[in-house]
Each structure stands twice: as structure tokens, then as C-alpha cells.
Design a protein around this motif. Structure first.
Motif, PDB file in Angstrom:
ATOM      1  N   GLY A  31      21.299   7.087  14.761  1.00 39.93           N
ATOM      2  CA  GLY A  31      20.595   6.387  13.707  1.00 39.93           C
ATOM      3  C   GLY A  31      21.278   5.157  13.150  1.00 39.93           C
ATOM      4  N   HIS A  32      22.506   4.886  13.518  1.00 41.84           N
ATOM      5  CA  HIS A  32      23.226   3.707  13.032  1.00 41.84           C
ATOM      6  C   HIS A  32      23.154   2.606  14.087  1.00 41.84           C
ATOM      7  CE1 HIS A  32      24.815   5.979   9.692  1.00 41.84           C
ATOM      8  NE2 HIS A  32      25.275   6.903  10.534  1.00 41.84           N
ATOM      9  N   PRO A  33      22.533   1.480  13.745  1.00 41.88           N
ATOM     10  CA  PRO A  33      22.407   0.410  14.752  1.00 41.88           C
ATOM     11  C   PRO A  33      23.751  -0.248  15.061  1.00 41.88           C
ATOM     12  CG  PRO A  33      21.556  -0.315  12.636  1.00 41.88           C
ATOM     13  CD  PRO A  33      21.913   1.134  12.474  1.00 41.88           C
ATOM     14  N   LEU A  34      23.934  -0.548  16.324  1.00 43.05           N
ATOM     15  CA  LEU A  34      25.123  -1.286  16.775  1.00 43.05           C
ATOM     16  C   LEU A  34      24.688  -2.728  17.014  1.00 43.05           C
ATOM     17  CD1 LEU A  34      26.552   1.288  19.315  1.00 43.05           C
ATOM     18  CD2 LEU A  34      27.413   0.802  17.039  1.00 43.05           C
ATOM     19  N   GLU A  35      24.671  -3.521  15.967  1.00 45.95           N
ATOM     20  CA  GLU A  35      24.122  -4.872  16.048  1.00 45.95           C
ATOM     21  C   GLU A  35      24.921  -5.777  16.977  1.00 45.95           C
ATOM     22  OE1 GLU A  35      24.054  -6.140  12.043  1.00 45.95           O
ATOM     23  OE2 GLU A  35      22.651  -4.569  11.420  1.00 45.95           O
ATOM     24  N   HIS A  36      26.214  -5.662  16.961  1.00 50.31           N
ATOM     25  CA  HIS A  36      27.039  -6.597  17.716  1.00 50.31           C
ATOM     26  C   HIS A  36      27.306  -6.149  19.156  1.00 50.31           C
ATOM     27  CE1 HIS A  36      27.704  -8.749  14.036  1.00 50.31           C
ATOM     28  NE2 HIS A  36      28.122  -7.635  13.441  1.00 50.31           N
ATOM     29  N   PHE A  37      27.003  -4.899  19.474  1.00 51.76           N
ATOM     30  CA  PHE A  37      27.326  -4.386  20.804  1.00 51.76           C
ATOM     31  C   PHE A  37      26.105  -4.186  21.694  1.00 51.76           C
ATOM     32  CE2 PHE A  37      31.008  -2.878  18.336  1.00 51.76           C
ATOM     33  CZ  PHE A  37      31.994  -3.534  19.051  1.00 51.76           C
ATOM     34  N   SER A  38      24.908  -4.507  21.224  1.00 44.71           N
ATOM     35  CA  SER A  38      23.707  -4.285  22.025  1.00 44.71           C
ATOM     36  C   SER A  38      23.729  -5.109  23.306  1.00 44.71           C
ATOM     37  CB  SER A  38      22.458  -4.610  21.213  1.00 44.71           C
ATOM     38  OG  SER A  38      22.333  -3.714  20.139  1.00 44.71           O
ATOM     39  N   GLY A  39      24.128  -6.359  23.214  1.00 44.21           N
ATOM     40  CA  GLY A  39      24.204  -7.205  24.410  1.00 44.21           C
ATOM     41  C   GLY A  39      25.243  -6.708  25.393  1.00 44.21           C
ATOM     42  N   THR A  40      26.373  -6.259  24.876  1.00 49.79           N
ATOM     43  CA  THR A  40      27.439  -5.739  25.742  1.00 49.79           C
ATOM     44  C   THR A  40      26.997  -4.471  26.457  1.00 49.79           C
ATOM     45  OG1 THR A  40      29.072  -6.633  24.206  1.00 49.79           O
ATOM     46  CG2 THR A  40      29.834  -4.981  25.781  1.00 49.79           C
ATOM     47  N   ILE A  41      26.353  -3.590  25.727  1.00 51.46           N
ATOM     48  CA  ILE A  41      25.868  -2.347  26.341  1.00 51.46           C
ATOM     49  C   ILE A  41      24.805  -2.659  27.387  1.00 51.46           C
ATOM     50  CG2 ILE A  41      24.668  -0.179  25.863  1.00 51.46           C
ATOM     51  CD1 ILE A  41      26.116  -0.173  23.129  1.00 51.46           C
ATOM     52  N   SER A  42      23.946  -3.622  27.115  1.00 52.05           N
ATOM     53  CA  SER A  42      22.934  -4.015  28.108  1.00 52.05           C
ATOM     54  C   SER A  42      23.589  -4.541  29.381  1.00 52.05           C
ATOM     55  CB  SER A  42      22.017  -5.091  27.533  1.00 52.05           C
ATOM     56  OG  SER A  42      21.253  -4.577  26.490  1.00 52.05           O
ATOM     57  N   TRP A  43      24.623  -5.380  29.230  1.00 54.19           N
ATOM     58  CA  TRP A  43      25.314  -5.913  30.406  1.00 54.19           C
ATOM     59  C   TRP A  43      26.029  -4.808  31.179  1.00 54.19           C
ATOM     60  CZ3 TRP A  43      24.021  -9.970  32.826  1.00 54.19           C
ATOM     61  CH2 TRP A  43      23.489 -11.059  32.152  1.00 54.19           C
ATOM     62  N   ILE A  44      26.507  -3.795  30.493  1.00 55.20           N
ATOM     63  CA  ILE A  44      27.138  -2.666  31.183  1.00 55.20           C
ATOM     64  C   ILE A  44      26.115  -1.938  32.047  1.00 55.20           C
ATOM     65  CG2 ILE A  44      28.167  -0.388  30.814  1.00 55.20           C
ATOM     66  CD1 ILE A  44      29.667  -1.644  28.419  1.00 55.20           C
ATOM     67  N   PHE A  45      24.901  -1.733  31.518  1.00 52.80           N
ATOM     68  CA  PHE A  45      23.863  -1.083  32.318  1.00 52.80           C
ATOM     69  C   PHE A  45      23.413  -1.963  33.477  1.00 52.80           C
ATOM     70  CE2 PHE A  45      23.365   1.874  28.738  1.00 52.80           C
ATOM     71  CZ  PHE A  45      23.309   3.069  29.452  1.00 52.80           C
ATOM     72  N   VAL A  46      23.402  -3.269  33.303  1.00 56.43           N
ATOM     73  CA  VAL A  46      23.088  -4.178  34.415  1.00 56.43           C
ATOM     74  C   VAL A  46      24.171  -4.065  35.487  1.00 56.43           C
ATOM     75  CG1 VAL A  46      22.869  -6.604  35.072  1.00 56.43           C
ATOM     76  CG2 VAL A  46      21.691  -5.754  33.054  1.00 56.43           C
ATOM     77  N   LEU A  47      25.433  -3.957  35.074  1.00 57.56           N
ATOM     78  CA  LEU A  47      26.525  -3.762  36.026  1.00 57.56           C
ATOM     79  C   LEU A  47      26.360  -2.438  36.775  1.00 57.56           C
ATOM     80  CD1 LEU A  47      29.280  -4.649  37.192  1.00 57.56           C
ATOM     81  CD2 LEU A  47      30.329  -3.385  35.313  1.00 57.56           C
ATOM     82  N   PHE A  48      26.011  -1.356  36.056  1.00 50.98           N
ATOM     83  CA  PHE A  48      25.743  -0.073  36.718  1.00 50.98           C
ATOM     84  C   PHE A  48      24.634  -0.234  37.759  1.00 50.98           C
ATOM     85  CE2 PHE A  48      27.143   2.717  32.889  1.00 50.98           C
ATOM     86  CZ  PHE A  48      28.471   2.521  33.243  1.00 50.98           C
ATOM     87  N   ALA A  49      23.567  -0.943  37.398  1.00 48.10           N
ATOM     88  CA  ALA A  49      22.451  -1.152  38.327  1.00 48.10           C
ATOM     89  C   ALA A  49      22.911  -1.906  39.565  1.00 48.10           C
ATOM     90  CB  ALA A  49      21.319  -1.899  37.628  1.00 48.10           C
ATOM     91  N   PHE A  50      23.750  -2.919  39.384  1.00 49.82           N
ATOM     92  CA  PHE A  50      24.254  -3.685  40.529  1.00 49.82           C
ATOM     93  C   PHE A  50      25.105  -2.803  41.437  1.00 49.82           C
ATOM     94  CE2 PHE A  50      27.577  -6.284  42.492  1.00 49.82           C
ATOM     95  CZ  PHE A  50      26.789  -7.097  43.288  1.00 49.82           C
ATOM     96  N   VAL A  51      25.975  -1.994  40.854  1.00 50.60           N
ATOM     97  CA  VAL A  51      26.843  -1.118  41.654  1.00 50.60           C
ATOM     98  C   VAL A  51      26.007  -0.103  42.433  1.00 50.60           C
ATOM     99  CG1 VAL A  51      28.609   0.681  41.492  1.00 50.60           C
ATOM    100  CG2 VAL A  51      28.868  -1.434  40.218  1.00 50.60           C
ATOM    101  N   VAL A  52      25.013   0.485  41.780  1.00 50.15           N
ATOM    102  CA  VAL A  52      24.158   1.467  42.454  1.00 50.15           C
ATOM    103  C   VAL A  52      23.351   0.792  43.561  1.00 50.15           C
ATOM    104  CG1 VAL A  52      22.192   3.012  42.113  1.00 50.15           C
ATOM    105  CG2 VAL A  52      24.079   3.033  40.490  1.00 50.15           C
ATOM    106  N   PHE A  53      22.865  -0.417  43.320  1.00 48.42           N
ATOM    107  CA  PHE A  53      22.143  -1.161  44.350  1.00 48.42           C
ATOM    108  C   PHE A  53      23.040  -1.436  45.555  1.00 48.42           C
ATOM    109  CE2 PHE A  53      21.050  -5.344  46.150  1.00 48.42           C
ATOM    110  CZ  PHE A  53      19.800  -5.042  46.664  1.00 48.42           C
ATOM    111  N   PHE A  54      24.285  -1.828  45.306  1.00 52.79           N
ATOM    112  CA  PHE A  54      25.232  -2.092  46.379  1.00 52.79           C
ATOM    113  C   PHE A  54      25.540  -0.809  47.168  1.00 52.79           C
ATOM    114  CE2 PHE A  54      29.589  -2.864  47.975  1.00 52.79           C
ATOM    115  CZ  PHE A  54      29.313  -3.973  48.768  1.00 52.79           C
ATOM    116  N   LEU A  55      25.703   0.313  46.459  1.00 50.00           N
ATOM    117  CA  LEU A  55      25.927   1.595  47.147  1.00 50.00           C
ATOM    118  C   LEU A  55      24.724   1.978  48.002  1.00 50.00           C
ATOM    119  CD1 LEU A  55      27.683   3.721  44.410  1.00 50.00           C
ATOM    120  CD2 LEU A  55      28.600   3.092  46.636  1.00 50.00           C
ATOM    121  N   ASP A  56      23.528   1.682  47.509  1.00 51.35           N
ATOM    122  CA  ASP A  56      22.327   1.963  48.286  1.00 51.35           C
ATOM    123  C   ASP A  56      22.331   1.162  49.585  1.00 51.35           C
ATOM    124  OD1 ASP A  56      19.789   3.092  48.822  1.00 51.35           O
ATOM    125  OD2 ASP A  56      18.823   1.282  48.071  1.00 51.35           O
ATOM    126  N   LEU A  57      22.730  -0.092  49.522  1.00 47.32           N
ATOM    127  CA  LEU A  57      22.819  -0.900  50.744  1.00 47.32           C
ATOM    128  C   LEU A  57      23.856  -0.345  51.714  1.00 47.32           C
ATOM    129  CD1 LEU A  57      22.613  -4.550  49.376  1.00 47.32           C
ATOM    130  CD2 LEU A  57      20.855  -3.249  50.557  1.00 47.32           C
TER     131      LEU A  57
END
Length: 88
Positions: A31-57
């Protein structure tokens, strides 16, 4: 070129959807918003997606048969999930 849907495709899609959701709505922890870390957390999930995509290849290059590819990728997902819960 054949379109082969695999479990890691679903995982990549999941990580990208979560990244976009956090980017738009922001991240909250209990319930407590993380105003300053939302962009960082989003980029971490994008990095996870890239790694999983690379493993799939990589898995697609080693296992040409679709049935074996599904079994190997599902075992990989199960192994990562078990290791995650053991470390947690």
C-alpha cells in the motif's frame, strides 16, 4: 519460418506486461507507493524479459524438436522457481 510458441515466450510476455503495468501505475509495497523507484523496477523487469528471450533463443538452437523444447523449458522454469523459493 515457423512460429513456435514456447513457455519462455509466455514468461517474456509476462515480464514485459508487468514492466509496462509498473511503468504506468507505479510500484507499491503493501500500500505504500514507491514514487522514485517505479522506473527502476520497470527497467529491471525489462532486463528479465530480455534475459528470458535470449535463453529462449539458446534453447531453440540446441533443441530443434518442439516437444523436447517444451519439456526442457518447463523443467528450466520449474528449476528456477524451486531455487527462488529455496533462496527466499
Amino acid at each position: 519460418m515457423k512460429l513456435r510458441i514456447t513457455p519462455l515466450n509466455f514468461a517474456t510476455t509476462f515480464f514485459l506486461v508487468v514492466a509496462v503495468y509498473i511503468w504506468i501505475n507505479g510500484a507499491t509495497i503493501i500500500g505504500h507507493p514507491l514514487e522514485h523507484f517505479s522506473g527502476t523496477i520497470s527497467w529491471i523487469f525489462v532486463l528479465f524479459a530480455f534475459v528470458v528471450f535470449f535463453l529462449d533463443l539458446i534453447f531453440r538452437n540446441f533443441f530443434a524438436e518442439l516437444k523436447k523444447l517444451w519439456i526442457i523449458e518447463l523443467c528450466f522454469i520449474a528449476l528456477v522457481t524451486i531455487i527462488f523459493f529455496l533462496v527466499k
